[in-house]
Enzyme design. Structure first.
Site, PDB file in Angstrom:
ATOM      1  N   PHE A 154     -45.619  60.673  68.745  1.00 21.28           N
ATOM      2  CA  PHE A 154     -44.362  61.014  69.889  1.00 21.28           C
ATOM      3  C   PHE A 154     -43.429  62.026  68.627  1.00 21.28           C
ATOM      4  O   PHE A 154     -43.172  61.347  67.494  1.00 21.28           O
ATOM      5  CB  PHE A 154     -43.609  59.910  70.113  1.00 21.28           C
ATOM      6  CG  PHE A 154     -42.458  60.193  71.095  1.00 21.28           C
ATOM      7  CD1 PHE A 154     -42.672  60.874  72.170  1.00 21.28           C
ATOM      8  CD2 PHE A 154     -41.214  60.190  70.535  1.00 21.28           C
ATOM      9  CE1 PHE A 154     -41.750  61.399  73.154  1.00 21.28           C
ATOM     10  CE2 PHE A 154     -40.229  60.773  71.390  1.00 21.28           C
ATOM     11  CZ  PHE A 154     -40.443  61.467  72.623  1.00 21.28           C
ATOM     12  N   ASP A 239     -42.658  62.541  60.297  1.00 21.32           N
ATOM     13  CA  ASP A 239     -41.556  62.285  61.204  1.00 21.32           C
ATOM     14  C   ASP A 239     -41.137  60.915  61.120  1.00 21.32           C
ATOM     15  O   ASP A 239     -41.982  59.681  61.547  1.00 21.32           O
ATOM     16  CB  ASP A 239     -42.049  62.483  62.489  1.00 21.32           C
ATOM     17  CG  ASP A 239     -41.313  62.059  63.852  1.00 21.32           C
ATOM     18  OD1 ASP A 239     -40.280  61.157  63.490  1.00 21.32           O
ATOM     19  OD2 ASP A 239     -41.635  62.538  64.700  1.00 21.32           O
ATOM     20  N   LYS A 275     -32.351  58.909  64.781  1.00 24.45           N
ATOM     21  CA  LYS A 275     -32.253  57.424  65.241  1.00 24.45           C
ATOM     22  C   LYS A 275     -31.116  56.564  64.639  1.00 24.45           C
ATOM     23  O   LYS A 275     -30.121  56.716  64.913  1.00 24.45           O
ATOM     24  CB  LYS A 275     -33.564  56.528  65.585  1.00 24.45           C
ATOM     25  CG  LYS A 275     -34.226  57.211  66.574  1.00 24.45           C
ATOM     26  CD  LYS A 275     -35.376  56.401  67.356  1.00 24.45           C
ATOM     27  CE  LYS A 275     -35.818  56.557  68.768  1.00 24.45           C
ATOM     28  NZ  LYS A 275     -36.965  57.618  68.704  1.00 24.45           N
TER      29      LYS A 275
END
Ligand code: PLP
Length: 428
Positions: A154, A239, A275
């Site tokens: 993702f 990522d 995040k």
């Protein structure tokens, strides 16, 4: 109160006070908010530590932390202090000017990863846009533009993000896709080797796939990819948007994955983060090492809000608190405990428990009747069962639920969560 606000707006504002019921909010969302999310019927109004309360005053133990965002839980004094002090001093300047907070945060991250430079933006998807542009720019003159990613990955919801993401469901309906992304199975070094073409410029992976169901890269895979990239002149991109920020016990997941092997010399070429970096405020960033640190030269990329003094001082306060309170170590200790206790349950409904630190996936068996319903995943249905028991967790993939609590979670909170999970499993 400002007299220029029309009374109709004030009336509406007053109906949106904290006491708006869950039922009223569901109705108002249906009327006024684009339905891009399959939201749970849960309205949260307040949080403190690892507890949150809903509109009806019910308390929940928060083991989702806003999808690995509320690193220090809710209402942490260090965040409130940084936020209010900086808000009173200087919130935003644009990137036309220099600010100490931005460079201090860059240096903090460089110190934890390695020599390089940082770019700041506002979300994970945006951080990945920066890494895609870095790869494209680097390969441009040689005619290389292709980025290889993995299945079940993702990488965000922008057009390039969905092209990079190895899941059909995020791409459907948005064709034609941005060119230059291909996917191969995760943890399969040979598949990656075979996929490399003369057009390939980079490989992008998550150290631990989050949305894909907590799938962990093996040490051999990481070291093999580094070698593969070196042999072929490719960038190795990571990522770390979900698995970074000390969630695994180390700042970066690869640091945890490689700690038992000789991984000291391993370094990706660029890493995206977001995040949990600013403990709940929107932030995204890119770290990139030499000799690629100046590839995105003046005028090639940018954003208005990226790296504001406000966000950066909050992020610095989060880093500071993690260090002072040894929260990396706490993530490791509580995470090991949670994992071992979950395995010890020996529940017939659990297929596997995976993860490092406070990034834990509980994969449920397929076809459990109590959590089988047309149009919903069993992961989402089990998450809802846990809501009834007062525990927030996050679905991942179709059969896995994720535990992503705040890094300062206590043993007592872990025991409470374990009790609720046990109860939830018993009800299946
Ligand atoms: C959440 C996430 C993103 C996207 O971040 P946003 O802030 O939602 O844009 C990208 N990659 C990974 C691994 C993520 O977990």
């Amino acid at each position: 109160m400002c007299s220029s606000i029309p009374s109709s707006a004030l009336k509406w504002f007053s109906t949106l006070k904290l006491e708006m019921s869950t039922a009223a909010l569901i109705e108002a969302f249906g009327r006024s908010v684009v339905p891009t999310y399959a939201r749970f019927p849960l309205a949260l109004v307040r949080g403190q530590g690892s507890n949150v309360w809903d509109a009806e005053g019910r308390k929940y133990l928060d083991f989702g932390a806003g999808i690995a965002v509320n690193t220090l839980g809710h209402g942490h004094p260090a965040i409130i202090e940084a936020l209010t002090t900086q808000a009173a001093t200087l919130i935003h300047t644009s990137n036309l000017y220099l600010t100490t907070q931005q460079v201090a945060l860059a240096e903090k991250v460089i110190g934890l990863i390695g020599p390089g430079k940082c770019f700041f933006c506002n979300s994970g998807a945006e951080a990945n846009e920066a890494i895609f542009k870095l790869a494209r720019k680097k390969g441009h003159d040689a005619g290389r533009f292709e980025i290889l990613t993995t299945l079940n990955s993702f990488h965000g919801r922008t057009m390039a993000g969905i092209a990079a993401t190895g899941q059909e469901k995020v791409k459907k309906g948005f064709e034609p896709a941005v060119e230059g992304f291909r996917h191969v199975p995760y943890n399969d070094l040979e598949a990656m080797r075979r996929a490399i073409s003369p057009k390939t410029v980079a490989i992008l992976i998550e150290g631990i796939q989050g949305e894909g169901g907590i799938n962990i890269a093996t040490p051999e895979y990481l070291l093999g990819l580094r070698e593969l990239c070196d042999q072929n002149g490719l960038l190795l991109l990571m990522d770390a948007i979900q698995c970074g920020m000390f969630r695994t016990g180390h700042f970066q997941s690869y640091q945890r994955i490689l700690e038992k092997v000789n991984g000291k010399s391993f370094l990706p070429d660029a890493i995206t983060m977001a995040k949990g970096l600013a403990g709940g405020l929107p932030i995204g960033m890119l770290w990139v090492r030499a000799p690629y640190a100046d590839v995105l030269s003046a005028g090639t990329h940018g954003t208005t809000f990226g790296g504001t003094p406000l966000i950066c001082s909050v992020a610095l306060a989060v880093f500071d608190t993690i260090e002072k309170e040894k929260l990396g170590e706490n993530a490791r200790v509580q995470g090991d405990y949670l994992k071992s206790q979950l395995i010890a349950l020996k529940s017939p409904h659990i297929k596997e428990v995976r993860g490092y630190g406070l990034m834990i996936g509980i994969e449920l068996q397929a076809g459990i009747p109590a959590i089988t319903l047309e149009g919903k995943t069993s992961a989402a249905l089990f998450v809802m069962k846990l809501h009834e028991l007062g525990l927030l967790t996050i679905p991942a993939g179709t059969h896995t639920i994720r535990l992503l609590p705040a890094l300062n979670i206590t043993r007592a909170d872990c025991d409470e969560a374990l009790g609720k999970i046990k109860q939830g499993l018993a009800a299946l």
